[in-house]
Structures are given as structure tokens and as C-alpha cells.
Design a protein around this motif. Structure first.
Motif, PDB file in Angstrom:
ATOM      1  N   LYS A  56     -49.508 -29.574 -35.643  1.00 55.26           N
ATOM      2  CA  LYS A  56     -48.728 -30.810 -35.782  1.00 55.26           C
ATOM      3  C   LYS A  56     -49.319 -31.986 -35.008  1.00 55.26           C
ATOM      4  CE  LYS A  56     -44.435 -31.541 -35.663  1.00 55.26           C
ATOM      5  NZ  LYS A  56     -43.116 -31.826 -36.199  1.00 55.26           N
ATOM      6  N   ARG A 113     -48.783 -32.279 -31.933  1.00 57.67           N
ATOM      7  CA  ARG A 113     -47.561 -32.644 -31.206  1.00 57.67           C
ATOM      8  C   ARG A 113     -47.804 -32.505 -29.716  1.00 57.67           C
ATOM      9  NH1 ARG A 113     -41.605 -31.418 -32.920  1.00 57.67           N
ATOM     10  NH2 ARG A 113     -40.533 -30.794 -31.037  1.00 57.67           N
ATOM     11  N   SER A 147     -39.930 -29.647 -37.500  1.00 64.36           N
ATOM     12  CA  SER A 147     -40.102 -30.133 -38.863  1.00 64.36           C
ATOM     13  C   SER A 147     -41.593 -30.071 -39.219  1.00 64.36           C
ATOM     14  CB  SER A 147     -39.569 -31.551 -38.988  1.00 64.36           C
ATOM     15  OG  SER A 147     -40.079 -32.375 -37.955  1.00 64.36           O
ATOM     16  N   ASN A 172     -44.025 -31.716 -40.383  1.00 60.82           N
ATOM     17  CA  ASN A 172     -44.789 -32.953 -40.575  1.00 60.82           C
ATOM     18  C   ASN A 172     -45.746 -33.115 -39.396  1.00 60.82           C
ATOM     19  OD1 ASN A 172     -41.868 -33.433 -39.476  1.00 60.82           O
ATOM     20  ND2 ASN A 172     -43.200 -34.882 -38.384  1.00 60.82           N
ATOM     21  N   SER A 175     -40.057 -36.379 -41.814  1.00 63.60           N
ATOM     22  CA  SER A 175     -39.859 -34.940 -42.046  1.00 63.60           C
ATOM     23  C   SER A 175     -39.931 -34.620 -43.533  1.00 63.60           C
ATOM     24  CB  SER A 175     -38.491 -34.504 -41.512  1.00 63.60           C
ATOM     25  OG  SER A 175     -38.404 -34.675 -40.131  1.00 63.60           O
TER      26      SER A 175
HETATM   27 MG    MG Z   1     -39.412 -33.476 -36.182  1.00 65.26          MG
END
Ligand code: MG
Ligand code: TXA
Length: 337
Positions: free
Chosen positions: A46, A48, A133, A135, A141
């Protein structure tokens, strides 16, 4: 449609891989939530930052006690009322929950999802799934398998296509480590429904930079690539939009209709609007316009969650004054792009 490769998904998850799968809220990017290496793969795929913690998903409400040390009566009442479903509870974690899942916090976010595909995978795997999510970080999302493919298709071994997500907006998150409980994220279960069960405080607005809401709940999120502005007045009451601006309409269409637009609900239903929101944003983002103007959203039911997502996605507001649209950028710099 051919049967979904559930056995293959479970095999991959056992091997520490990530798999995208449908839930009733949005598609999740799942990995074994008790396997640190598998969880690390989620963050990598991700892109992230590891300061943004993950939700753990369980098949059965009765398994909650395996992940958390305390289950206050308020948590029990909410679980009884809304699980399985779109509600996430934040509670003190047991040591077996990896620190990477909670970004080092002493509490963990847990949800029992209702979607039959997610339920089947959870039951066959027999372990909690960490699933944000599906994405790339900071983006919209995905609420269908095509959107997952667009976001992560080249990075993950398998997407279980269970069709569009019935709710279409992420779970509501409630912090139960404090009393009274606090709403951390408006979502699939309306605040009014929560407050019928327990007292629950609301968070400061995400657009207020001086008061961060919670770790990971970043102001700028869910963002299309095209700058999005929140309209102060219904777009149907304004002058015609320029052709290089697209409209995200709540329900009432301007006459004549804009060149590029998406209408969230024909009947004014918050449920219908939530289910379509992220697909509408993706479609407008792909239309090649300079900016997207979004209608004001009524703040009842899922309207609060829709308003929250649009606020986080927005670059600022747009005001109608003497037949001219004035774009006003947000006055603070957002922490995530
Ligand atoms: Mg999210
Ligand atoms: O509907 C959903 O919740 C979807 C589906 C896949 O279940 N998941 C989802 O996950 O939206 P994600 O990672 O995109 O958003 C989870 C949010 C993050 O913003 C994170 O900051 C917050 O939950 N969160 C997770 N653990 C937390 C914790 N221990 N304390 C406070 N907030 C937490």
C-alpha cells in the motif's frame, strides 16, 4: 460466474501473502494479522506509513476476547447490536497482537465483517485478518474489483471478486478505551444508531489542524487526483458550471446539467449515496477535468460519513457569489498528500 478461488486465497494467506477481498464496506487488502512479516507486506504493497495502524477482522464476535484484555459492557452492547457488520471497536490489546498492527499503540481496532466471502475466508483460515482498504495510501477506497485492480493489480497475487460492496463506505470506528466512548471515524453505522445503544462523543472535525483526531486518521485522505472543492451552496442553485469543472451532485441536478457529473442518489437516500460515492469519485477523476465541485451533503445517517470523506478529499471550498464560483483553498497544509 466461476466459483471464487477461496481455497487458493486461504493457501496464500497461510503462506504469509496478501489477498484482496470484498467486505460489506469496501474491499480489503488482507494478510494474517498475527504474522508480522505478512502484516509488513500490507504496508509495503500500500506504500502505507507504519504509523497508521490496521484493523483486525474476526469471523466470530466471541473471538474478541482472544485479542483484547478488557471488554467493557459498552463494547459488548455494541457488538451485540452491530456485529457482524460495519463497526470497528478500539480496545486494549493482548501481547499476541503484533506492535506493527497497532503502530505501537496499546490498543487494537477489531471488526467482525458480515460479507459472506470475507466470513468464509476467515472461518477457513481460523486466524484474524489484518485488512486496510485495498487502495494505495491516501487514495480513494475501492468498492469493486476493477477499482482494486486499478490500485494494486500489479502488486498482489489474488483479488477475490465478490461484486460491488453493498455499503460502499468504511466502517465506523469507536474508541472504547475511554468513557464515554468516542467516535474516531464516521462510517457504515450511523452515529445516531450508536448513540441509541451507548453514550458516544464525536471527534473534532478532521479539517481542524490544531486538534489531531487519532493516530492515522489523517486530514488529507480518500483523495482523487483532481482537486476537489466542497460547494457552500447546492450546485443546482448556481450558474452553469464551466466545462472544465465536474460536479458531484447529491440529488438535485442543475438545469441544464453540467457536462461532467455524477449523481449520488436519485431519491435522496443516504444509503444509495454511500454505496455509489467512491465509484462516482473515481469516474469524475477519470473525466479529465480541472476540478471537481461537490454538493453539500445532508448530515443525517450515512451523510455524516460521506461528508467526512469529502472533507478529507478536498482542497478547499467553493462559494457562489454574484454568478461567479470562488475557489478557496484550505488554509492549512495537509499531513498526507
Ligand atoms: Mg483506508
Ligand atoms: O471498513 C473498513 O474499516 C475497511 C474494511 C477493509 O474493513 N478497512 C479500513 O481500514 O478502512 P483502513 O486501514 O483503511 O482504515 C482503518 C483506520 C485507520 O485510519 C487507522 O488510523 C484506524 O483505523 N485505526 C486502526 N487501529 C487503530 C487504533 N488502535 N487506534 C485508533 N485508530 C486505529
Amino acid at each position: 460466474m466461476p466459483p471464487l478461488p477461496i481455497t487458493e486465497a486461504v493457501r496464500l494467506l497461510r503462506a504469509g501473502e496478501v489477498v484482496a477481498l470484498p467486505t460489506e464496506t469496501v474491499y480489503g487488502l488482507a494478510a494474517d494479522g498475527l504474522n508480522v512479516d505478512a502484516v509488513a507486506r500490507i504496508f509495503a504493497v500500500k506504500e502505507r506509513p507504519t504509523f497508521d495502524p490496521l484493523i483486525l477482522h474476526l469471523a466470530r464476535p466471541s473471538d474478541l476476547a482472544k485479542l483484547v484484555t478488557v471488554i467493557p459492557p459498552e463494547a459488548e452492547a455494541l457488538a451485540r447490536a452491530f456485529w457482524p457488520g460495519g463497526l470497528t471497536l478500539v480496545l486494549p490489546k493482548r501481547p499476541l497482537v503484533p506492535d506493527l498492527v497497532t503502530s505501537g499503540l496499546s490498543c487494537v481496532a477489531v471488526r467482525c465483517p458480515a460479507h459472506p466471502v470475507m466470513q468464509t475466508v476467515l472461518r477457513q483460515l481460523g486466524r484474524p485478518l489484518a485488512a486496510p482498504s485495498a487502495n494505495r495510501f491516501g487514495r480513494i477506497s475501492p468498492t469493486d474489483a476493477d477499482a482494486v485492480r486499478e490500485e494494486l493489480g500489479d502488486r498482489i497475487p489474488l483479488i477475490l471478486d465478490g461484486g460491488p460492496c453493498p455499503i460502499g463506505i468504511e466502517s465506523t470506528i469507536v474508541d472504547l478505551t475511554r468513557s464515554p466512548a468516542r467516535l474516531l471515524r464516521a462510517g457504515a453505522v450511523p452515529l445516531e444508531a450508536i448513540q441509541q445503544i451507548i453514550p458516544c462523543e464525536t471527534s473534532p472535525q478532521p479539517s481542524d489542524p490544531s486538534r489531531p483526531v487519532a493516530p492515522g486518521l489523517l486530514a488529507s485522505h480518500y483523495a482523487p487526483r483532481t482537486p476537489l472543492f466542497l460547494a457552500r451552496q447546492p450546485l443546482a442553485d448556481g450558474p452553469p458550471l464551466p466545462p472544465d469543472v465536474a460536479a458531484l451532485i447529491w440529488s438535485r441536478l442543475p438545469i441544464p446539467p453540467p457536462l461532467h457529473y455524477q449523481q449520488l442518489t436519485v431519491s435522496g437516500s443516504d444509503l444509495e449515496a454511500a454505496a455509489y460515492l467512491f465509484r462516482a469519485m473515481r469516474a469524475l477523476d477519470a473525466s479529465g477535468v480541472r476540478a471537481i465541485y461537490a454538493d453539500p451533503i445532508p448530515m443525517h445517517g450515512l451523510g455524516r460519513a460521506i461528508h467526512d470523506r469529502l472533507t478529507r478529499a478536498s482542497h478547499g471550498t467553493v462559494r457562489l457569489e454574484r454568478e461567479i464560483f470562488w475557489e478557496q483553498p484550505a488554509t492549512f497544509s495537509s499531513p498526507a498528500g
